[in-house]
Scaffold this active site. Sequence first.
Site, PDB file in Angstrom:
ATOM      1  N   GLU A  42       0.837   2.930  -1.642  1.00 60.52           N
ATOM      2  CA  GLU A  42       0.689   1.688  -0.885  1.00 60.52           C
ATOM      3  C   GLU A  42      -0.448   0.831  -1.437  1.00 60.52           C
ATOM      4  OE1 GLU A  42       2.646   0.360   1.133  1.00 60.52           O
ATOM      5  OE2 GLU A  42       3.981   2.012   1.620  1.00 60.52           O
ATOM      6  N   TYR A 123      -1.828  -3.221   7.473  1.00 58.93           N
ATOM      7  CA  TYR A 123      -0.522  -2.818   6.952  1.00 58.93           C
ATOM      8  C   TYR A 123      -0.554  -1.391   6.405  1.00 58.93           C
ATOM      9  CZ  TYR A 123       3.111  -1.932   3.628  1.00 58.93           C
ATOM     10  OH  TYR A 123       4.119  -1.314   2.940  1.00 58.93           O
ATOM     11  N   ASP A 141       5.485  -5.645   5.864  1.00 61.47           N
ATOM     12  CA  ASP A 141       5.124  -6.226   4.571  1.00 61.47           C
ATOM     13  C   ASP A 141       5.982  -7.463   4.341  1.00 61.47           C
ATOM     14  OD1 ASP A 141       7.646  -5.233   3.979  1.00 61.47           O
ATOM     15  OD2 ASP A 141       7.006  -4.097   2.218  1.00 61.47           O
TER      16      ASP A 141
END
Length: 341
Positions: A42, A123, A141
């Site tokens: 990520e 996020y 996202d």
Amino acid sequence: MRESKVIAPDLLDWYDRHARTLPWRVPPGGPPADPYRIWLSEVMLQQTTVAAVKAYFLRFTALWPTVQALAGADDAAVMAEWAGLGYYARARNLLACARAVTAMGGFPDTRAGLQALPGIGAYTSAAIAAIAFGRPETVVDGNVERVVSRLFAVETPLPRAKPELVALADTLTPQARPGDYAQAMMDLGATICTPRSPACVICPLQVVCDARAQGIAAELPRKTPKPAKPLRQGTVWLARQGEAVLLEHRPPQGLLGGVLAFPSAGWDGRDLPPPGPADWRDLGAVRHVFTHFTLDLTVLLGDLTGNPTRGELTPLRQIDREALPGLMRKVWDMAQPALRG
């Protein structure tokens, strides 16, 4: 008041059959994912494409297969492996986070605990909590923003629409299989609900999509026009002495922080003189686009006639182009004919 929707059953059924195979994923319905691999992927995927990240991820996990191994890595080695991914503050935060996680004995399993770590925002904390720990967190996202804006036909342009899209996405998040659901939403946006020419006819959510019903799916999400990027100018010096060229580590904070680079100035808030006495020759300029500005960097080549004032002379044969950031690779490539001459 918008009508509520239930999409998880159809979306997960589609994901079970069409999930992308990615090196950091476990198969749909599989065992819990390794939080280290999810976190690393990520962080790498921020502002970077899946295609670009795959090779970096595989190299990183081969060199540092656990968060403890990464925590013990040499800073310069990690920065060199990161070169080319850009946004170098991510690499500095990566090390800081790995060391913090190792010190506490492992990753926290909640979004709040994860978000308290260096470099982990809203996020990323939601993604790790959902995918690695099965928490029913809402993961939003760019792909998910696009899917949600079309499902509910949200006409408000981005970025102003972000809070509304997050709130709507939260109404869709299921309690069961939240990690698979989060990845399914990402896959749907990446492969079917694409920015241009969405493949609505094969979308598993076509029946409940308001934008498709209105014939405006390809127009959403709307976006506020971006202002033109300012143009900056600067200078980079290729200071040569025999078969060696001067390199330096940039300051740890700021643009290209901590990476190996040719001495430069004038574009990054540093007003510095040349790194030593030389008869400088103008080789032209390279252009590089950063997030918030475009840079024209004049490349000067010179043979040092005295001691350098900063940096270290590095034999040309030892310079690894791949260990340089993208901007400096452009400088290196432009200078090759002159360096060989």
